[in-house]
Scaffold this motif. Structure first.
Motif, mmCIF file in Angstrom:
data_model
loop_
_atom_site.group_PDB
_atom_site.id
_atom_site.type_symbol
_atom_site.label_atom_id
_atom_site.label_comp_id
_atom_site.label_asym_id
_atom_site.label_seq_id
_atom_site.Cartn_x
_atom_site.Cartn_y
_atom_site.Cartn_z
ATOM 1 N N TYR A 35 0.831 -1.204 0.000
ATOM 2 C CA TYR A 35 0.000 0.000 0.000
ATOM 3 C C TYR A 35 0.865 1.254 0.000
ATOM 4 N N THR A 161 -7.241 -2.751 6.667
ATOM 5 C CA THR A 161 -6.603 -3.649 5.707
ATOM 6 C C THR A 161 -6.879 -5.089 6.119
ATOM 7 N N GLU A 163 -4.912 -7.603 6.223
ATOM 8 C CA GLU A 163 -3.847 -8.153 7.064
ATOM 9 C C GLU A 163 -4.062 -7.796 8.535
ATOM 10 N N GLN A 182 -9.371 4.856 8.495
ATOM 11 C CA GLN A 182 -8.107 5.560 8.271
ATOM 12 C C GLN A 182 -8.262 7.044 8.560
#
Length: 256
Positions: A35, A161, A163, A182
């Motif tokens: 990213y 995300t 992950e 975010q």
């Protein structure tokens, strides 16, 4: 043209890469995730290395590609990354400069500084049962698995995300405990998020304005909530710059 290896862990690291490239430095940026790499793809005169590197790998790259100097703009709390970079530079006798973003000046009386995540868990549990964690995913396991907070209700704010969400799932966090969003956030939005979660204590880091520490603390003050503040680790760079201009000056002056 001087070849610079730049470790960028945050937005200001990416901006520093663009700043140096605009001043005719040959910049290779090392970022941990795809990213961050994508955010720099359209920047001219910048090469990108994606993937985490240990000290030996950094040293090998510095020597193999004949870099003139290293600039470390990793996250203020990524001490292991900075130490690996510094040790690699010492081993290969390559000059290094550390960019440090300014810390947030604090006047709020209900801020409790600590030096580690372990201390943060203990202190926050003393101050309230509903703990709102705004330190991101780094060291999330240390906090969540602490015995100090086993009887507390945790809310964790993280980047959205796959992950990081997977990590939260592995740690046993439920969807109602996760705020995947975010920033940056205004003080007013922070306050609303804290209220919505029923927060009784806020945990954050002194990551500076770009990390949103100022608006988190301001929001806590609006709500009269205590803040547990994890201090930055100390990193022993000989050359430390507080501005992009100073980074460029250090590099220009390396070697006389």
């Amino acid at each position: 043209m001087k070849k610079i290896f730049l470790i960028a862990g945050t937005e200001d690291g990416r901006k520093l890469a663009e700043f140096l490239a605009e001043r005719n430095f040959d910049v290779t940026v090392s970022v941990a995730g795809e990213y961050a790499g994508k955010l720099l793809e359209k920047s001219p005169n910048i090469k990108i290395h994606v993937g985490k590197l240990d000290g030996d790998e950094i040293a090998e790259i510095l020597e193999r590609e004949n870099f003139f100097a290293l600039a470390d703009a990793s996250h203020p709390y990524a001490a292991n990354v900075s130490e690996n970079a510094l040790n690699a530079c010492r081993a290969k006798k390559i000059p290094a400069v550390r960019f440090e973003r300014p810390e947030t000046e604090i006047s709020y009386k209900k801020v409790y500084p600590v030096s580690s995540y372990e201390e943060a868990a203990k202190k926050s549990a003393e101050l309230g049962k509903n703990i709102y964690l705004t330190t991101g995913s780094r060291n999330l396991k240390t906090f969540v698995k602490s015995d100090a907070v086993k009887n507390c209700n945790l809310t964790v704010r993280i980047l959205p995300t796959a992950e990081v969400l997977k990590e939260c799932e592995i740690l046993g966090l439920l969807p109602k405990q996760i705020v995947a969003i975010q920033g940056p956030f205004s003080a007013e939005l922070n306050a609303e998020l804290f209220k919505h979660a029923g927060a009784e204590v806020i945990v954050t880091k002194n990551s500076g304005k770009i990390g949103g520490a100022d608006t988190k603390i301001e929001a806590a003050e609006i709500l009269n909530l205590p803040v547990v503040l994890i201090n930055r680790p100390k990193i022993n760079f000989e050359n430390v710059a507080k501005s992009f201009e100073d980074v460029a000056k250090f590099i220009t002056n390396f070697g006389g």
